[in-house]
Design a protein around this motif. Sequence first.
Motif, short mmCIF file in Angstrom:
data_model
loop_
_atom_site.label_atom_id
_atom_site.label_comp_id
_atom_site.label_asym_id
_atom_site.label_seq_id
_atom_site.Cartn_x
_atom_site.Cartn_y
_atom_site.Cartn_z
N LEU A 663 18.85 -9.90 -4.92
CA LEU A 663 17.79 -9.57 -6.01
C LEU A 663 16.82 -10.82 -6.09
CD1 LEU A 663 20.30 -7.81 -8.53
CD2 LEU A 663 18.65 -6.97 -6.94
N GLY A 664 15.57 -10.76 -6.49
CA GLY A 664 14.67 -11.57 -6.68
C GLY A 664 14.71 -11.76 -8.26
N THR A 665 13.99 -12.86 -8.68
CA THR A 665 14.10 -13.25 -10.27
C THR A 665 12.89 -12.96 -11.03
OG1 THR A 665 13.66 -15.36 -9.77
CG2 THR A 665 15.85 -14.88 -9.77
N PHE A 666 11.73 -13.32 -10.63
CA PHE A 666 10.50 -13.13 -11.13
C PHE A 666 9.50 -12.52 -10.35
CE2 PHE A 666 12.74 -15.98 -14.01
CZ PHE A 666 12.68 -15.33 -15.25
N PRO A 667 9.02 -11.34 -10.26
CA PRO A 667 9.72 -10.25 -11.06
C PRO A 667 11.04 -10.08 -10.28
CG PRO A 667 8.02 -9.52 -9.48
CD PRO A 667 8.07 -10.78 -9.33
N ARG A 668 11.84 -9.29 -11.14
CA ARG A 668 13.38 -8.72 -10.64
C ARG A 668 12.88 -7.60 -9.66
NH1 ARG A 668 18.56 -8.85 -11.96
NH2 ARG A 668 19.65 -7.20 -11.25
N ARG A 669 13.62 -7.84 -8.41
CA ARG A 669 13.24 -6.62 -7.31
C ARG A 669 14.57 -6.92 -6.42
NH1 ARG A 669 8.81 -9.60 -3.21
NH2 ARG A 669 9.50 -11.52 -3.52
N ASP A 670 14.63 -5.88 -5.78
CA ASP A 670 15.66 -5.55 -4.51
C ASP A 670 15.02 -6.15 -3.31
OD1 ASP A 670 17.88 -5.37 -3.31
OD2 ASP A 670 18.27 -3.20 -3.81
N VAL A 671 15.51 -7.32 -2.84
CA VAL A 671 14.91 -7.81 -1.80
C VAL A 671 15.32 -7.10 -0.58
CG1 VAL A 671 14.63 -9.86 -0.35
CG2 VAL A 671 14.61 -10.02 -2.50
N THR A 672 16.84 -6.40 -0.35
CA THR A 672 17.13 -5.60 0.70
C THR A 672 16.37 -4.35 1.02
OG1 THR A 672 18.70 -4.96 -1.00
CG2 THR A 672 19.35 -6.87 0.45
N GLN A 673 15.51 -4.04 -0.03
CA GLN A 673 14.85 -2.75 0.12
C GLN A 673 13.61 -3.15 0.98
OE1 GLN A 673 16.07 0.40 -0.49
NE2 GLN A 673 17.92 -0.63 -1.39
N LEU A 674 13.07 -4.30 0.86
CA LEU A 674 11.98 -4.59 1.81
C LEU A 674 12.15 -4.41 3.18
CD1 LEU A 674 11.03 -7.71 -0.26
CD2 LEU A 674 10.31 -5.37 -0.62
N ASP A 675 10.84 -4.45 3.91
CA ASP A 675 11.01 -4.36 5.43
C ASP A 675 11.57 -5.54 5.91
OD1 ASP A 675 10.49 -3.76 8.05
OD2 ASP A 675 8.44 -3.48 7.74
N PRO A 676 12.62 -5.40 6.65
CA PRO A 676 13.18 -6.73 7.18
C PRO A 676 12.30 -7.37 8.31
CG PRO A 676 14.32 -4.60 8.00
CD PRO A 676 13.52 -4.43 7.08
N ASN A 677 11.50 -6.81 8.81
CA ASN A 677 10.57 -7.12 10.15
C ASN A 677 9.33 -7.97 9.50
OD1 ASN A 677 12.06 -6.08 12.06
ND2 ASN A 677 11.09 -4.00 11.72
N LYS A 678 8.97 -7.93 8.19
CA LYS A 678 8.17 -8.81 7.56
C LYS A 678 8.68 -10.18 7.45
CE LYS A 678 5.64 -5.27 4.81
NZ LYS A 678 5.14 -4.63 3.60
N SER A 679 7.56 -10.97 7.20
CA SER A 679 7.69 -12.56 7.19
C SER A 679 8.09 -12.96 5.74
CB SER A 679 6.56 -13.39 7.87
OG SER A 679 5.48 -13.31 7.17
N LEU A 680 8.86 -13.98 5.66
CA LEU A 680 8.93 -14.52 4.34
C LEU A 680 7.78 -14.75 3.70
CD1 LEU A 680 11.91 -17.07 5.00
CD2 LEU A 680 11.94 -14.68 4.46
N LEU A 681 6.56 -15.16 4.16
CA LEU A 681 5.62 -15.56 3.59
C LEU A 681 4.70 -14.02 2.99
CD1 LEU A 681 3.31 -17.55 2.75
CD2 LEU A 681 1.97 -17.01 5.07
N GLU A 682 4.87 -13.17 4.11
CA GLU A 682 4.62 -11.58 3.36
C GLU A 682 5.24 -11.11 2.17
OE1 GLU A 682 2.86 -9.79 7.72
OE2 GLU A 682 4.98 -9.81 7.17
N VAL A 683 6.45 -11.29 2.23
CA VAL A 683 7.37 -10.81 1.12
C VAL A 683 7.29 -11.84 -0.13
CG1 VAL A 683 8.68 -9.20 2.59
CG2 VAL A 683 9.31 -11.70 2.01
#
Length: 697
Positions: A663-683
């Motif tokens: 989970l991210g903090t600000f904003p609160r979000r579920d990172v595991t639901q994001l596309d794993p093939n995207k870069s850290l810069l993109e997410v």
Amino acid sequence: MYWLFTERKFSTIQACTGIENIDEAITLLEQNNWDLVAAINGVIPQENGILQSEYGVETLHGPAYGPTSHSAAASSAPSSSSAFRHVVPSRQIVERQPRMLDFRVEYRDRNVDVVLEDSSTVGDIKRILENELQIPASKMLLKGWKTGDVDDSAVLKSLHLPKNNSLYVLTPDLPPPSSSHSGALQESLNQNFMLIVTHREVQREYNLNFSGSSTIQEVKRNVYDLTSIPVRHQLWEGWPSSATDDSMTLAVSGLTFPCHRLTVGRRSSPVQTREQSEEQCTDVHMVSDSDGDDFEDATEFGVDDGEMFGVASSALRKSPMMPENAENEGDALLQFTAEFSSRYGDCHPVYFIGSLEAAFQEAFYGKARDRKLLAIYLHHDESVLTNVFCSQMLCAESIVSYLSQNFITWAWDMTKEANRARFLTMCTRHFGSVVAQTIRTQKTDQFPLFLIIMGKRSSNEVLNVIQGNTTVDELMMRLMAAMEIFSAQQQEDIKDEPFAHWCSEKYLLFLVIFSSSVLSSFTSQQNWSQRAVGNNTAQLPETNQDEREARENVKREQDEAYRISLEADRAKREAQEREMAEQFRLEQIRKEQEEEREAIRLSLEQSLPPEPKEESTESVSKLRIRTPSGEFFERRFLASSKLQVVFDFVASKGYPWEEYKLLGTFPRRDVTQLDPNKSLLEVKLYPQETLFLEAKE
């Protein structure tokens, strides 16, 4: 008288010269034709002359000392009563053998043994200690001299020291060792390392447990037992760069704790000529008569048993633990004990010599206070775990001592099919079909097995089945757990023993009275029959018929009660066996799942890209991740790295994304639901971010 005279010569020459070896004294006297004074002069030449010999030149025979010795001796007549005179020595001076001195030097918790000639100096001792203790000689104060403090230039001969000496070293200018460092080292020595060794040629992995106090040499020898690759032929990959010496312990070798991966293969050797092969074989035969530690399976010479004799080395090293189709179990156990001692040494459990039934009698059927648990060791020569289990676990002094105090240990060899079938038959008879089926389904690589049996009134209960892939600590814990269950049952048996003894006495008294009544009834019935025949009467008295019917009713009731009791015991035993089998099955599933998870974790950990440095020229993202327990771990990633790399990193720490969400903090979000093939810069996990791990519902 001649013997007494010779003894006096020996004692005199030993007292004057300090020679303690009697053979050396005899050699010195023989070289001087048994002339005592000449022998002493040869060892201790005087500054003002030599001692006057008690023999004249007439007693010398043969040219042992050269032609000049006779003329010199003849021209030298005694002119004074003094024991010394200025003459040229008339005999050849015998060179004195150097006298060796032994020193045992103590420094803090270490002892160093030093052996030097008496012509050495105190400084020589310090230089040796400097190499052993890694302490500058200038910082040492060598104490313990009987003459007080001595200088480094003092010659040991001038100190008139005995052969054996005890000294100690003081280092007042050096700080005391760090207690935290020594404590950490001791903790590392007590830890268990799991070495995952891959045999390159056959692509097979072995999970081996070693304590931190084990050496690299012990690991290599155990791998030799598993792979049949001699130590000299082993080609390793994965040892840390600091592991330069085979005598180094695993705790200080730099291995990754708790798991470390290694790869071993057979070193390729060049083709040798026939002459070289014969020369090597000759060398091997010469060494085979020396100490067994030096002739370590001939690995120092590049050959093993299979290469020397053209057969498998295991067949040469091992003879059967137990004869096949042995008629007498006691004789089979005698051979088992002898072969076990020859393989693994004399420090091993004391195996009960006799049948399994006799072992039951010894363990379960004495007084309640004297009863013990029964441990059954099932051996299998073809299992890869056998040598490690026997040498490191079963022969550990703590295990041997605990078994001898609390268990009756019985053993059987399951290698041969006939012996295996025989034990399964015994197992079915004593423990039931469920336990026998459990042992029957065990694979070869799961042996050896250790069965813990407790006698419980009318049945025998299997408390635990211990497989060979265990550690000394785990084996001891499981033995102690079984002992706790047994102790509780033993206390109940001790309390119930007087009542059981009273019941048995009453039951015997009932049998005696019942037998007497039956006998008297039979006698009276026989007498009545005779009277009835004499009186031509065939009518049966009504009273005797009632008694017989009453006795038959009592007998039927007893038989029915006994049958019900047997069925209840059988049902209870079968329920216990089913429960134990189910527990064993669940434990196996749990272990397999844990091993699979650990393998996945290690695989992910090794597949991670290297962590970029802070001064990297590329864009770097720094992530700080909080675990459910409140701990944090940090790592740097390239901003161009895919989100899947972060998931793999978290899973390598024991938090797989199938069970946890990030989970991210600000904003609160579920990172595991994001596309794993995207870069850290993109997410938007750049340049730094704090994430939280939370268990999925």
